[in-house]
Scaffold this motif. Structure first.
Motif, mmCIF file in Angstrom:
data_model
loop_
_atom_site.group_PDB
_atom_site.id
_atom_site.type_symbol
_atom_site.label_atom_id
_atom_site.label_comp_id
_atom_site.label_asym_id
_atom_site.label_seq_id
_atom_site.Cartn_x
_atom_site.Cartn_y
_atom_site.Cartn_z
ATOM 1 N N THR A 24 1.008 4.052 -2.826
ATOM 2 C CA THR A 24 0.787 5.422 -2.555
ATOM 3 C C THR A 24 1.886 6.448 -3.136
ATOM 4 O O THR A 24 1.487 7.607 -3.596
ATOM 5 C CB THR A 24 0.400 5.668 -1.034
ATOM 6 O OG1 THR A 24 -0.444 4.816 -0.446
ATOM 7 C CG2 THR A 24 0.534 7.216 -0.430
ATOM 8 N N ARG A 52 0.968 -1.195 0.081
ATOM 9 C CA ARG A 52 0.196 -0.126 0.122
ATOM 10 C C ARG A 52 0.808 1.299 0.104
ATOM 11 O O ARG A 52 0.603 2.269 -0.787
ATOM 12 C CB ARG A 52 -0.776 0.014 1.180
ATOM 13 C CG ARG A 52 -1.862 1.146 1.465
ATOM 14 C CD ARG A 52 -2.600 1.108 2.536
ATOM 15 N NE ARG A 52 -3.763 -0.114 2.551
ATOM 16 C CZ ARG A 52 -5.108 0.059 1.878
ATOM 17 N NH1 ARG A 52 -5.192 1.067 1.589
ATOM 18 N NH2 ARG A 52 -5.452 -1.144 2.064
ATOM 19 N N ASP A 53 2.173 1.345 0.772
ATOM 20 C CA ASP A 53 2.795 2.496 0.764
ATOM 21 C C ASP A 53 3.513 2.777 -0.415
ATOM 22 O O ASP A 53 3.573 3.737 -1.018
ATOM 23 C CB ASP A 53 3.940 2.350 1.931
ATOM 24 C CG ASP A 53 3.278 2.497 3.387
ATOM 25 O OD1 ASP A 53 2.128 2.864 3.466
ATOM 26 O OD2 ASP A 53 3.858 2.100 4.379
ATOM 27 N N GLY A 55 -9.224 8.425 -0.765
ATOM 28 C CA GLY A 55 -7.918 7.982 -0.991
ATOM 29 C C GLY A 55 -7.557 6.777 -1.648
ATOM 30 O O GLY A 55 -8.471 6.541 -2.628
ATOM 31 N N LEU A 56 -6.527 5.997 -1.266
ATOM 32 C CA LEU A 56 -6.091 4.658 -1.883
ATOM 33 C C LEU A 56 -6.958 3.850 -0.899
ATOM 34 O O LEU A 56 -6.736 3.440 0.142
ATOM 35 C CB LEU A 56 -4.691 4.570 -1.888
ATOM 36 C CG LEU A 56 -4.180 3.182 -2.194
ATOM 37 C CD1 LEU A 56 -4.276 3.443 -3.835
ATOM 38 C CD2 LEU A 56 -2.775 2.964 -1.816
ATOM 39 N N LEU A 94 -4.596 13.259 -2.936
ATOM 40 C CA LEU A 94 -5.652 12.094 -3.474
ATOM 41 C C LEU A 94 -6.985 12.505 -3.123
ATOM 42 O O LEU A 94 -7.191 13.250 -2.209
ATOM 43 C CB LEU A 94 -5.498 10.795 -2.638
ATOM 44 C CG LEU A 94 -3.812 9.987 -2.904
ATOM 45 C CD1 LEU A 94 -4.110 8.728 -2.076
ATOM 46 C CD2 LEU A 94 -3.682 9.807 -4.314
#
Length: 288
Positions: free
Chosen positions: A237, A233-234, A249-250, A245
């Motif tokens: 991002t 995930r990081d 967001g994500l 975003l």
């Protein structure tokens, strides 16, 4: 303008008929989505992947739905130009079709980009058969070409670089190795876009995915022309750089502006991680 460059449509059709020697990620994607632009080698590989990941069809359907929602979101926000890098094969809900449905004035322009000959050939045929070639174009080009690709896009006359663009990198970057540094190339294109532009991106992740399943999937795709690389995930991002975003967001792809009218999307709300796909849309800040 013809809506495509290079070979004639008949040459594109011949290329489609002759390109069947190994599985193609684009054709596998097409088969799993229920499309008709695939061959036995792709179907055999797809069935093998379905054995490993029974949810792969769910993941691909979810991704396609995210693409549609992102395009409609961009049109509603006033964007009328789209660049779809790694567009793959024509499947239900192509970008130009969604954009034209969302824009009653039919003023949207779309440039499709793919460097896989079979995918580009199908895109040419699609545009020749059922699209407005004055507004929609297919380019045979490589994401990593940077200056060369951007020059071709601008010189085509389909995209006005002084106006906002929605750049689509949907299910693209997980086919690029960390050593290739796709983040830097994506940042190059982001720098070329006008303020107010958008970046829509989705990417498979190994977060919440069993290690053995992830490893087997990676091994399977390593035998194709398109190896897969999971990112966290990081790491995903970070691909958006410093662009803020858009809410939420994500998130897991089914949760990004979920449309309750899509049965497949709404049915995943109880376990959105089944999609294996994270997605987000970011917008380039206006100049201060």
């Amino acid at each position: 303008m013809s809506g495509f460059e290079g070979r004639s449509v008949e040459e594109a059709r011949e290329l489609v008929r002759s390109s069947i020697d190994r599985p193609s990620a684009a054709r596998v994607y097409d088969y799993i989505l229920g499309g008709g632009h695939n061959y036995s080698v792709d179907r055999e590989f797809a069935r093998k992947q379905l054995d490993v990941f029974p949810d792969i069809r769910l993941a691909m359907t979810t991704n396609r739905q995210f693409l549609g929602r992102a395009v409609r979101f961009a049109v509603a926000a006033g964007i009328r130009q789209f660049i779809d890098i790694g567009s793959g094969l024509p499947s239900a809900g192509n970008v130009h079709e969604i954009a034209d449905q969302a824009d009653p004035d039919r003023s949207c322009r779309v440039v499709y980009i793919d460097n896989e000959p079979i995918a580009h050939a199908h895109a040419r045929i699609l545009l020749a058969d059922n699209a407005d070639a004055r507004r929609h174009l297919a380019l045979d080009a490589d994401f990593f070409d940077r200056d060369g690709l951007w020059t071709r896009i601008v010189d085509s006359g389909y995209i006005d670089p002084t106006q906002p663009v929605c750049l689509l990198a949907v299910a693209l970057l997980h086919f690029m190795s960390p050593e290739a540094e796709p983040r830097q190339t994506l940042a190059y294109y982001a720098d070329q876009l006008a303020p107010g532009s958008m970046l829509a991106l989705s990417h498979v992740t190994n977060d919440e995915l069993p290690d053995d399943a992830a490893a087997e999937a990676v091994r399977n795709y390593a035998s194709t022309a398109n190896p897969v690389y999971f990112r966290t995930r990081d790491e995903i991002t970070d691909l958006f750089g410093d662009w803020p975003l858009v809410d939420p967001g994500l998130v897991w792809a089914p949760l990004w502006h979920a449309d309750p009218y899509f049965e497949a999307a709404s049915s995943q709300q109880s376990d959105p991680a089944r999609s294996k796909m994270l997605a987000a849309l970011a917008r380039k800040p206006e100049r201060v």
